[in-house]
Design an enzyme around this catalytic site. Structure first.
Site, mmCIF file in Angstrom:
data_model
loop_
_atom_site.group_PDB
_atom_site.id
_atom_site.type_symbol
_atom_site.label_atom_id
_atom_site.label_comp_id
_atom_site.label_asym_id
_atom_site.label_seq_id
_atom_site.Cartn_x
_atom_site.Cartn_y
_atom_site.Cartn_z
ATOM 1 N N HIS A 84 -7.413 9.133 -2.126
ATOM 2 C CA HIS A 84 -6.884 8.948 -0.672
ATOM 3 C C HIS A 84 -7.109 9.688 0.427
ATOM 4 O O HIS A 84 -7.773 9.527 2.229
ATOM 5 C CB HIS A 84 -5.621 10.116 -0.423
ATOM 6 C CG HIS A 84 -4.201 9.221 0.535
ATOM 7 N ND1 HIS A 84 -3.120 9.310 0.678
ATOM 8 C CD2 HIS A 84 -4.448 8.922 1.530
ATOM 9 C CE1 HIS A 84 -2.264 8.638 1.557
ATOM 10 N NE2 HIS A 84 -3.622 8.746 2.537
ATOM 11 N N TYR A 86 2.659 9.354 0.822
ATOM 12 C CA TYR A 86 4.239 9.008 1.861
ATOM 13 C C TYR A 86 5.414 9.509 1.038
ATOM 14 O O TYR A 86 6.366 9.372 1.631
ATOM 15 C CB TYR A 86 3.927 7.891 1.796
ATOM 16 C CG TYR A 86 2.725 7.241 2.092
ATOM 17 C CD1 TYR A 86 1.976 7.834 2.563
ATOM 18 C CD2 TYR A 86 2.474 6.240 1.667
ATOM 19 C CE1 TYR A 86 0.565 7.772 3.622
ATOM 20 C CE2 TYR A 86 1.390 5.643 2.048
ATOM 21 C CZ TYR A 86 0.418 6.034 3.090
ATOM 22 O OH TYR A 86 -0.926 5.901 3.728
ATOM 23 N N ASP A 102 0.879 -1.307 -0.141
ATOM 24 C CA ASP A 102 -0.106 -0.200 -0.234
ATOM 25 C C ASP A 102 0.949 1.124 -0.385
ATOM 26 O O ASP A 102 1.848 0.902 1.122
ATOM 27 C CB ASP A 102 -1.017 -0.059 1.422
ATOM 28 C CG ASP A 102 -2.040 1.505 1.285
ATOM 29 O OD1 ASP A 102 -2.990 1.497 0.263
ATOM 30 O OD2 ASP A 102 -1.534 1.756 2.474
ATOM 31 N N LYS A 108 -1.866 5.820 -4.350
ATOM 32 C CA LYS A 108 -3.492 6.644 -4.116
ATOM 33 C C LYS A 108 -2.968 8.058 -4.666
ATOM 34 O O LYS A 108 -2.169 8.746 -4.336
ATOM 35 C CB LYS A 108 -3.341 6.871 -1.940
ATOM 36 C CG LYS A 108 -3.751 5.518 -1.496
ATOM 37 C CD LYS A 108 -4.434 6.143 0.159
ATOM 38 C CE LYS A 108 -3.480 5.068 0.746
ATOM 39 N NZ LYS A 108 -2.097 4.802 1.131
#
Ligand SMILES: NC(=O)c1ccc[n+]([C@@H]2O[C@H](COP(=O)([O-])OP(=O)(O)OC[C@H]3O[C@@H](n4cnc5c(N)ncnc54)[C@H](OP(=O)(O)O)[C@@H]3O)[C@@H](O)[C@H]2O)c1
Length: 313
Positions: free
Chosen positions: A119, A57, A52, A86
């Site tokens: 997200h 990130y 994921d 995402k």
């Protein structure tokens, strides 16, 4: 739902997308790039087959490097791994979706994305800044785009064949219903915080009726206080069954019909978290009925601003 003797390798077919999502997933929300690369490599080597990721990130490149290194070694092929990533809040405008998606593919060094999620349902001011703020330090939202418009742009990605499934993250039941009703291609996956302190039974029930996979993040409670892994019910079951508390929490999540995400930067814990096996029915019931606490650890659902909530230790 997973058969009880095969939790490690359980896969859930996607009713509204192509392929199957491995129930036991590894999350890459790891702040440091070197640690991300090492953890991703370890997770692939011990057997995790779902990763994921997110543009938010800021480490997709490190995840991509680790995957490439492992794929080149030859034992694991790209087709054996399910990759989710995402779209972040500053890219909700339809014309920004395709470039954001392509940038994620480039950093992850993959042509095909198995699952692409929005997200959060909150649109931020479009631009390069992932957290645009005004002069008072408040996040600037974008009222010029709706979630349905963003969803339509994700549907086009599926039409183009570069993406196997699409979904949402950090939505409540109401928001999810809104998209399900408007969608031409229905959400295949909904990623939300969920663990024994936040079981989200109503959402899970709705998802199962709609053929949507609930993907539970923070499956171990993000190691935050109050610590799920120190909960007396979880600890007692772990002792009785000669498992670790983490293995109890992860098995519970798979057996009740969710996919899950867990994260560690420590190789021994990554291995421990992959070595899950089935719980007996009485343990499943004890967890369902015995949790005195109801706790959400991550406030991202309230504002779109990511963050686990600091608590007194
Ligand atoms: N969609 C979203 O908005 C959203 C939000 C949050 C997270 N996520 C996704 O969900 C993934 C998982 O979330 P999470 O990080 O909260 O997962 P988690 O597995 O609940 O918590 C991870 C924490 O638990 C510790 N830990 C891991 N295994 C352990 C074990 N066996 N025993 C004791 N402690 C253990 C880790 O520490 P060590 O690293 O020191 O082992 C880390 O601090 C993320 O990586 C991300 O991909 C998505």
């Amino acid at each position: 739902m997973a058969t009880p003797d095969s939790l490690q390798h359980a896969k859930i077919p996607l009713a509204h997308g192509s392929g199957e999502i491995p129930a036991l997933g590894f999350g890459t929300l790891i702040p440091d790039a070197v640690a991300t690369r090492q953890a991703t490599k370890s997770a692939l080597e011990v057997g995790f087959r779902h990763f994921d990721c997110s543009e938010r990130y800021r480490n997709e490149q490190a995840v991509g490097d680790a995957m490439q290194e492992v794929f080149k070694a030859g034992a694991i092929a790209r087709k054996d791994v399910f990759v989710t990533t995402k779209l972040w809040n500053n890219n909700h405008r339809p014309e920004r979706v395709r470039p954001a998606f392509d940038a994620s593919r480039r950093r992850l060094q993959i042509d095909f994305v198995d699952c692409y999620l929005i997200h959060t349902p909150f649109a931020f001011q479009p631009g390069d800044d992932q957290e645009p703020k005004d002069e008072r330090g408040q996040v600037v939202y974008d009222s010029g785009v709706t979630l349905v418009q963003t969803w339509r742009a994700l549907e086009s990605l599926v039409d183009e064949g570069k993406c196997g499934a699409i979904g949402l993250s950090n939505v409540n039941l109401e928001k999810l219903q809104e998209i399900v009703e408007a969608a031409r291609i229905k959400p295949a996956v909904v990623e939300v915080e969920s663990h024994p302190y936040l079981p989200e039974w109503d959402l899970l029930d709705y998802c199962q009726r709609q053929g949507i996979v609930l993907l539970a993040f923070a499956a171990l409670g993000h190691a935050m206080q109050p610590r799920l892994l120190d909960d007396p019910v979880i600890v007692a079951i772990a002792e009785r069954l000669h498992k670790t508390p983490a293995q109890v929490a992860l098995a519970w999540a798979i057996q009740r019909g969710t996919a899950l995400l867990t994260t560690s930067v420590k190789p021994d814990r990554i291995r421990e978290n992959f070595e899950v096996s089935a719980l007996p029915e009485d343990a499943m019931q004890e967890i369902r009925e015995g949790m005195a606490k109801k706790i959400r650890f991550n406030a991202v659902v309230e504002s779109g601003v990511p963050g686990f909530i600091p608590r007194d230790r």
